[in-house]
Design a protein around this motif. Structure first.
Motif, PDB file in Angstrom:
ATOM      1  N   PHE A   1       0.843  -1.203   0.000  1.00 14.39           N
ATOM      2  CA  PHE A   1       0.000   0.000   0.000  1.00 14.39           C
ATOM      3  C   PHE A   1       0.877   1.251   0.000  1.00 14.39           C
ATOM      4  O   PHE A   1       0.661   2.174  -0.785  1.00 14.39           O
ATOM      5  CB  PHE A   1      -0.878  -0.031   1.261  1.00 14.39           C
TER       6      PHE A   1
ATOM      7  N   ASN B   1     -10.038   1.139   2.667  1.00 16.17           N
ATOM      8  CA  ASN B   1     -10.336   1.313   1.239  1.00 16.17           C
ATOM      9  C   ASN B   1     -11.280   2.468   0.957  1.00 16.17           C
ATOM     10  O   ASN B   1     -10.982   3.341   0.133  1.00 16.17           O
ATOM     11  CB  ASN B   1     -10.938   0.020   0.677  1.00 16.17           C
TER      12      ASN B   1
ATOM     13  N   ARG C   1     -10.670   6.143  -1.014  1.00 18.32           N
ATOM     14  CA  ARG C   1     -11.535   6.592  -2.111  1.00 18.32           C
ATOM     15  C   ARG C   1     -12.153   7.947  -1.785  1.00 18.32           C
ATOM     16  O   ARG C   1     -12.166   8.867  -2.612  1.00 18.32           O
ATOM     17  CB  ARG C   1     -12.628   5.561  -2.366  1.00 18.32           C
TER      18      ARG C   1
ATOM     19  N   ALA D   1     -17.906   0.380  -6.459  1.00 20.51           N
ATOM     20  CA  ALA D   1     -17.482   0.950  -5.180  1.00 20.51           C
ATOM     21  C   ALA D   1     -18.675   1.267  -4.292  1.00 20.51           C
ATOM     22  O   ALA D   1     -18.670   0.969  -3.093  1.00 20.51           O
ATOM     23  CB  ALA D   1     -16.655   2.195  -5.419  1.00 20.51           C
TER      24      ALA D   1
ATOM     25  N   PHE E   1     -13.779  -5.994   2.086  1.00 23.62           N
ATOM     26  CA  PHE E   1     -13.698  -5.460   0.719  1.00 23.62           C
ATOM     27  C   PHE E   1     -13.036  -6.455  -0.254  1.00 23.62           C
ATOM     28  O   PHE E   1     -12.079  -6.108  -0.955  1.00 23.62           O
ATOM     29  CB  PHE E   1     -12.912  -4.140   0.702  1.00 23.62           C
TER      30      PHE E   1
ATOM     31  N   TRP F   1     -12.629  -5.260  -3.999  1.00 21.59           N
ATOM     32  CA  TRP F   1     -12.212  -3.870  -4.190  1.00 21.59           C
ATOM     33  C   TRP F   1     -11.312  -3.682  -5.407  1.00 21.59           C
ATOM     34  O   TRP F   1     -11.181  -2.583  -5.936  1.00 21.59           O
ATOM     35  CB  TRP F   1     -11.511  -3.341  -2.941  1.00 21.59           C
TER      36      TRP F   1
ATOM     37  N   THR G   1     -10.208   3.505 -10.689  1.00 20.98           N
ATOM     38  CA  THR G   1      -8.938   4.153 -10.384  1.00 20.98           C
ATOM     39  C   THR G   1      -8.857   5.459 -11.168  1.00 20.98           C
ATOM     40  O   THR G   1      -9.605   5.670 -12.120  1.00 20.98           O
ATOM     41  CB  THR G   1      -7.752   3.248 -10.747  1.00 20.98           C
TER      42      THR G   1
ATOM     43  N   ASN H   1      -5.852   6.211  -3.532  1.00 17.29           N
ATOM     44  CA  ASN H   1      -6.980   5.457  -4.057  1.00 17.29           C
ATOM     45  C   ASN H   1      -6.500   4.314  -4.946  1.00 17.29           C
ATOM     46  O   ASN H   1      -6.901   3.153  -4.780  1.00 17.29           O
ATOM     47  CB  ASN H   1      -7.907   6.364  -4.857  1.00 17.29           C
TER      48      ASN H   1
ATOM     49  N   ALA I   1      -4.713   1.539  -3.071  1.00 15.32           N
ATOM     50  CA  ALA I   1      -5.620   0.661  -2.342  1.00 15.32           C
ATOM     51  C   ALA I   1      -6.259  -0.359  -3.270  1.00 15.32           C
ATOM     52  O   ALA I   1      -6.395  -1.546  -2.929  1.00 15.32           O
ATOM     53  CB  ALA I   1      -6.699   1.485  -1.644  1.00 15.32           C
ATOM     54  N   VAL I   2      -6.673   0.089  -4.451  1.00 14.89           N
ATOM     55  CA  VAL I   2      -7.303  -0.830  -5.406  1.00 14.89           C
ATOM     56  C   VAL I   2      -6.325  -1.919  -5.823  1.00 14.89           C
ATOM     57  O   VAL I   2      -6.660  -3.114  -5.829  1.00 14.89           O
ATOM     58  CB  VAL I   2      -7.817  -0.066  -6.643  1.00 14.89           C
TER      59      VAL I   2
ATOM     60  N   THR J   1      -3.547  -2.870  -4.251  1.00 16.12           N
ATOM     61  CA  THR J   1      -3.166  -3.673  -3.093  1.00 16.12           C
ATOM     62  C   THR J   1      -4.202  -4.741  -2.803  1.00 16.12           C
ATOM     63  O   THR J   1      -3.874  -5.898  -2.536  1.00 16.12           O
ATOM     64  CB  THR J   1      -2.991  -2.773  -1.853  1.00 16.12           C
ATOM     65  N   TRP J   2      -5.461  -4.345  -2.851  1.00 21.33           N
ATOM     66  CA  TRP J   2      -6.515  -5.331  -2.546  1.00 21.33           C
ATOM     67  C   TRP J   2      -6.641  -6.372  -3.660  1.00 21.33           C
ATOM     68  O   TRP J   2      -7.052  -7.498  -3.409  1.00 21.33           O
ATOM     69  CB  TRP J   2      -7.835  -4.611  -2.275  1.00 21.33           C
TER      70      TRP J   2
END
Length: 362
Positions: free
Chosen positions: A10, A76, A80, A194, A226, A229, A234, A331, A334-335, A337-338
């Motif tokens: 992250f 997350n 966002r 989202a 999430f 996610w 993005t 943002n 996070a997308v 990473t998940w």
């Protein structure tokens, strides 16, 4: 559900996007001499580069305070929300920033009409209105009593700024700020992936894979957080355009690299607990997991950015530009990473330690 790998990724992705994702010198963000927006700027108006960051800092301070109480959003949905909030701040001020352009042409489905820009505008008043509207919308699950601080700050700032402006300029500036906030909110709501997940962050529809070394849950409150996610919108880079290194091979053998990493966690943890000193304090400070007490991990990065804004005395133009890039970066980080988080599903270290090293580990 978290892991050391995902938290590290992250941060790395955020830093990478911050410095490479949307640089001012990038042609996609440069303002040409013939751009309509350039013509909309009245040279007699104060430009954002000549305005201090006081209004932005006041709103940033309140945002960081209220975000602590935005239950169910971290990390997350928090990342966002911060991206959209600061997209609105940037768009409210960018007409007064020669050399910069709106994200209108960059973000598919996002529309800011140049003919809405007032001939006369106070960019601080516009920013004040925009911040108030987007904070009220994006900070979910904050009590009405705490949210009341938004209207109080909006009124306080407007009263101060309006003292030196005509009623026409004040209203035109407020209208512009409200318009920008409305367009940003509408754009966010068009991302149904989202919007749906924010309302149901631990869906019953998701069951993790089973097998050696995989993360799993032992009670309903521990369900995956999430899990879908990786499919949300993005701003700069899609998850498919990113890459990561796979975690080392899972192993229960005492001589394996995997076991060695778990032993390192075990030993460092126990040493910090025993010393009850700086190392433990640092770990607790950076946890950012306790809602109602600490801000979320993404908000922590904005707290650091606010310190830099103060340290280097950035003006309004520089401040909204920094916050825009940081919001987009966090943002998208996070997308991505998940995406990898649920691709690899690495077991939590404490679960491994309980099973194979020390059943009494805390």
């Amino acid at each position: 559900m978290k892991s050391l790998t995902s938290n590290f990724l992250f941060v790395i992705l955020a830093l990478g996007f911050l410095f490479t994702g949307c640089d001012k010198d990038d042609d996609t963000l440069s303002l040409t001499e013939n751009d309509d927006l350039d013509e909309a700027i009245d040279p007699s108006q104060a430009l954002a580069a000549d305005i201090n960051n006081e209004v932005l800092v006041q709103w940033s301070t309140l945002l960081l305070e209220l975000e602590r109480y935005a239950y169910g959003m971290r990390p997350n949905a928090s990342a966002r929300a911060l991206a959209y909030i600061h997209l609105a701040a940037y768009e409210a001020v960018v007409p007064g920033m020669p050399g910069f352009i709106s994200n209108d042409d960059r973000l598919q489905g996002f529309r800011i009409r140049n003919n809405q820009i007032p001939e006369d505008a106070d960019w601080q008043i516009a920013l004040n209105t925009a911040y108030a509207d987007v904070l009220d919308h994006f900070l979910l699950n904050v009590t009405d009593g705490r949210k009341a601080q938004i209207a109080v700050l909006e009124s306080k700032i407007e009263s101060t700024l309006a003292a030196n402006q005509s009623s026409f300029v004040v209203q035109a500036s407020k209208d512009w700020g409200a318009y920008v906030a409305e367009q940003v909110i509408d754009y966010s709501q068009s991302d149904q992936n989202a919007e749906t997940q924010i309302l149901d962050p631990q869906p019953d529809s998701y069951e993790p894979p089973t097998g050696e070394g995989f993360w799993t849950y032992s009670a309903e409150p521990e369900r995956a957080l999430f899990p879908y996610w990786g499919s949300v919108r993005t701003f700069v880079i899609a998850p498919d355009e990113t890459s990561t290194e796979a975690p080392i091979d899972y192993s229960e053998a005492s001589g394996s690299p995997y076991f060695a990493q778990m032993m390192e966690v075990y030993n460092e943890n126990n040493a910090a607990r025993a010393a009850d000193g700086e190392q433990l304090w640092i770990a607790e400070f950076w946890s950012d997991d306790v809602e109602g007490l600490m801000m979320s991990p993404p908000a922590r990065q904005f707290s650091i950015a606010q310190q830099l804004i103060d340290q280097f005395s950035l003006n309004l133009e520089e401040s909204v530009w920094l916050y825009l890039k940081l919001g987009f970066s966090l943002n998208d980080a996070a997308v991505a990473t998940w995406k990898y988080k649920y691709q690899y599903m690495v077991m939590r270290p404490n679960v491994y330690i309980h099973e194979f090293i020390d059943p009494d580990f805390q």
